[in-house]
Design an enzyme around this catalytic site. Structure first.
Site, PDB file in Angstrom:
ATOM      1  N   ASP A  68       2.223   2.116   3.793  1.00 16.43           N
ATOM      2  CA  ASP A  68       1.325   3.276   3.781  1.00 16.43           C
ATOM      3  C   ASP A  68       2.100   4.575   3.595  1.00 16.43           C
ATOM      4  OD1 ASP A  68      -1.103   4.538   3.672  1.00 16.43           O
ATOM      5  OD2 ASP A  68      -1.629   4.246   5.767  1.00 16.43           O
ATOM      6  N   HIS A 115      -2.394  -3.238   4.641  1.00 15.45           N
ATOM      7  CA  HIS A 115      -1.611  -2.354   5.520  1.00 15.45           C
ATOM      8  C   HIS A 115      -2.258  -2.335   6.903  1.00 15.45           C
ATOM      9  CE1 HIS A 115      -4.745   0.134   3.776  1.00 15.45           C
ATOM     10  NE2 HIS A 115      -4.421   1.204   4.470  1.00 15.45           N
ATOM     11  N   HIS A 158     -13.220   1.648   3.944  1.00 18.71           N
ATOM     12  CA  HIS A 158     -12.169   2.503   4.484  1.00 18.71           C
ATOM     13  C   HIS A 158     -12.604   2.853   5.907  1.00 18.71           C
ATOM     14  CE1 HIS A 158      -9.600   6.242   4.793  1.00 18.71           C
ATOM     15  NE2 HIS A 158      -8.725   5.278   4.530  1.00 18.71           N
ATOM     16  N   GLU A 179      -8.935   1.373  -2.268  1.00 13.31           N
ATOM     17  CA  GLU A 179      -9.033   1.453  -0.804  1.00 13.31           C
ATOM     18  C   GLU A 179     -10.425   1.957  -0.420  1.00 13.31           C
ATOM     19  OE1 GLU A 179      -6.447   2.982   3.030  1.00 13.31           O
ATOM     20  OE2 GLU A 179      -6.245   4.056   1.136  1.00 13.31           O
ATOM     21  N   HIS A 206      -8.877  -2.048   7.451  1.00 13.60           N
ATOM     22  CA  HIS A 206      -9.952  -1.072   7.711  1.00 13.60           C
ATOM     23  C   HIS A 206     -11.289  -1.695   8.099  1.00 13.60           C
ATOM     24  CE1 HIS A 206      -8.064   2.779   6.822  1.00 13.60           C
ATOM     25  NE2 HIS A 206      -7.497   2.236   5.757  1.00 13.60           N
ATOM     26  N   HIS A 231       0.836  -1.201   0.000  1.00 16.67           N
ATOM     27  CA  HIS A 231       0.000   0.000   0.000  1.00 16.67           C
ATOM     28  C   HIS A 231       0.868   1.247   0.000  1.00 16.67           C
ATOM     29  CE1 HIS A 231      -4.035   1.763   0.712  1.00 16.67           C
ATOM     30  NE2 HIS A 231      -3.332   2.747   1.256  1.00 16.67           N
ATOM     31  N   ASP A 235       0.314   5.509  -1.074  1.00 13.37           N
ATOM     32  CA  ASP A 235      -0.676   6.518  -1.452  1.00 13.37           C
ATOM     33  C   ASP A 235      -0.093   7.632  -2.317  1.00 13.37           C
ATOM     34  OD1 ASP A 235      -3.376   6.000  -0.373  1.00 13.37           O
ATOM     35  OD2 ASP A 235      -2.347   5.879   1.537  1.00 13.37           O
TER      36      ASP A 235
END
Length: 412
Positions: free
Chosen positions: A344, A236, A174, A147, A215, A39, A41
């Site tokens: 992350d 993650h 999420h 995500e 999540h 993961h 971003d």
């Protein structure tokens, strides 16, 4: 380091005491085993900071000096030995579903344009075989993960179109509970998955899209593992027994991973890996709520009060050792075949000491080797476990090839 030099370093490692292992020795392992991060971003950082212009920042140069710094660029990916990256096409849970679907396709476009801008460094990967081939050829295999299940707007057709666009995992929620799945950090509404949510998991199996349970609530984890015929992943997440955050994976789920065949990819988010950081964050959130209640309609007073609280309550820090503790715990409970890495990067405002960018993976692996991890264990953690889970998802899809696409609807 070329592969011949890496082989020489590995041969010398056999004679080096575990407590003396170095990042360079860990880096040598990654010459022949791709480190797969679950993961990152960066696409969202490009959207927010550079208007989705992949040429708005030169990723071919070290960007750690930006303010705030990027965690990811090509030189540091190379230095960190990253062989494959799942790029997150995140959009906020606050978006309405149809808006989220559009924005998610826009994020996929960001990834595609980023790969096209740097063909010497990146190549799209759809399968485990692609990952291994691209790594052998000296480029970084690039995969895509959604995500948040709100991006499919309760539509199986959209789910299939995301797969056709290259998405190879979807996080079922999420931060907010969706119309068909409970999130870890929101009020539960469904006791896990609804019947439509179960149909989504089955359709993901049919497609070959991995089911990501970062999540989601514990009930959703259990439901998804019960329904899915392919291994699940946590792209993650860390261990709840070490840091008591609801985003982390409880031991009750970790103990099921050997039977499931899945992988928990440990994240580096400070509040998820250090209990003092988590408790400080919770106290700050409570203070913000208190100040907002005392000062309705006066955001400046809230900001001033919160700044004073921070001055009086300095934030603790997480370290590379905290992350290693989570990896060790998951290995003890779930087994060495069920742990991976999902940093992350570029999705958080702070990082543990020693893990400030994608170049620091060898330092983490060296820390684990100093703790007694074998070369075989490091290879599993770095990438072999994820490759196995990917191949299992591909095999499941092949076994379901004669099934028709799902026509399930949320209102059924």
């Amino acid at each position: 380091m070329n592969r011949f030099a890496a082989a020489a370093v590995l041969s010398l490692m056999m004679a080096v005491p575990a407590e003396s292992r170095t990042p360079e020795q860990a880096r040598a392992i990654l010459e022949t085993t791709p480190l797969i991060d679950g993961h990152n971003d960066l696409p969202w950082a490009l959207r927010q900071r550079f208007g989705s212009d992949v040429h708005g920042v030169d990723l071919a140069r070290d960007q750690s000096g930006l303010e705030p710094p990027l965690h990811t660029d090509i030189p540091r990916l190379r230095a960190g030995g990253v062989g494959a990256q799942f790029w997150s096409v995140y959009v906020p849970a606050s978006m309405e579903p149809l808006e989220a679907a559009r924005a998610t396709f826009e994020q996929i476009d960001v990834v595609n344009r980023m790969l096209a801008a740097h063909p010497d460094a990146f190549e799209f990967a759809a399968t485990a075989d692609d990952v291994e081939r691209i790594h052998r050829e000296g480029r970084i295999a690039s995969l895509i993960g959604i995500e948040g299940g709100y991006s499919i707007a309760d539509s199986m057709g959209l789910l299939r179109q995301f797969f056709a666009a290259g998405v190879r995992y979807m996080t079922l929620t999420h931060s907010a509970t969706t119309s068909w799945a409970d999130a870890a950090t929101d009020a539960p509404q469904h006791d896990g998955l609804t019947p439509f949510g179960e149909a989504v998991v089955r359709e993901m199996n049919r497609l070959g899209m991995m089911v990501d349970l970062s999540h989601v609530s514990e009930d959703t984890m259990m439901d998804a593992m019960r329904v899915s015929t392919a291994p699940v992943i946590f792209s993650h997440s860390s261990a709840r027994a070490v840091t008591d955050h609801p985003r982390n994976v409880p031991d009750s789920v970790l103990r099921l991973m050997p039977e499931d065949g899945g992988v928990v990819m440990v994240t580096f988010v400070p509040g998820f890996v250090n209990e003092d950081v988590r408790a400080h964050g919770a106290a700050m959130a409570a203070e913000r709520a208190r100040l907002q209640a005392l000062n309705p309609g006066d955001p400046e007073a809230v900001t001033t009060g919160l700044a004073a609280w921070r001055d009086a309550n300095p934030a603790p820090t997480a370290t590379i050792a905290d992350v290693a503790d989570h990896i060790d715990h998951i290995r003890r409970v779930a087994g060495v075949d069920h742990v991976g890495l999902g940093g992350d990067f570029d999705g958080v405002g702070s990082l543990p000491e020693g893990l400030t960018g994608v170049e620091t993976y060898p330092a983490l692996l060296a820390e684990l080797m100093r703790r007694g991890w074998s070369e075989a264990g490091i290879r599993k953690l770095a990438g072999e476990n994820v490759l196995r889970a990917m191949r299992a998802a591909e095999a499941t899809a092949a076994s379901m090839a004669d099934q028709r696409p799902s026509l399930a609807r949320i209102d059924d």
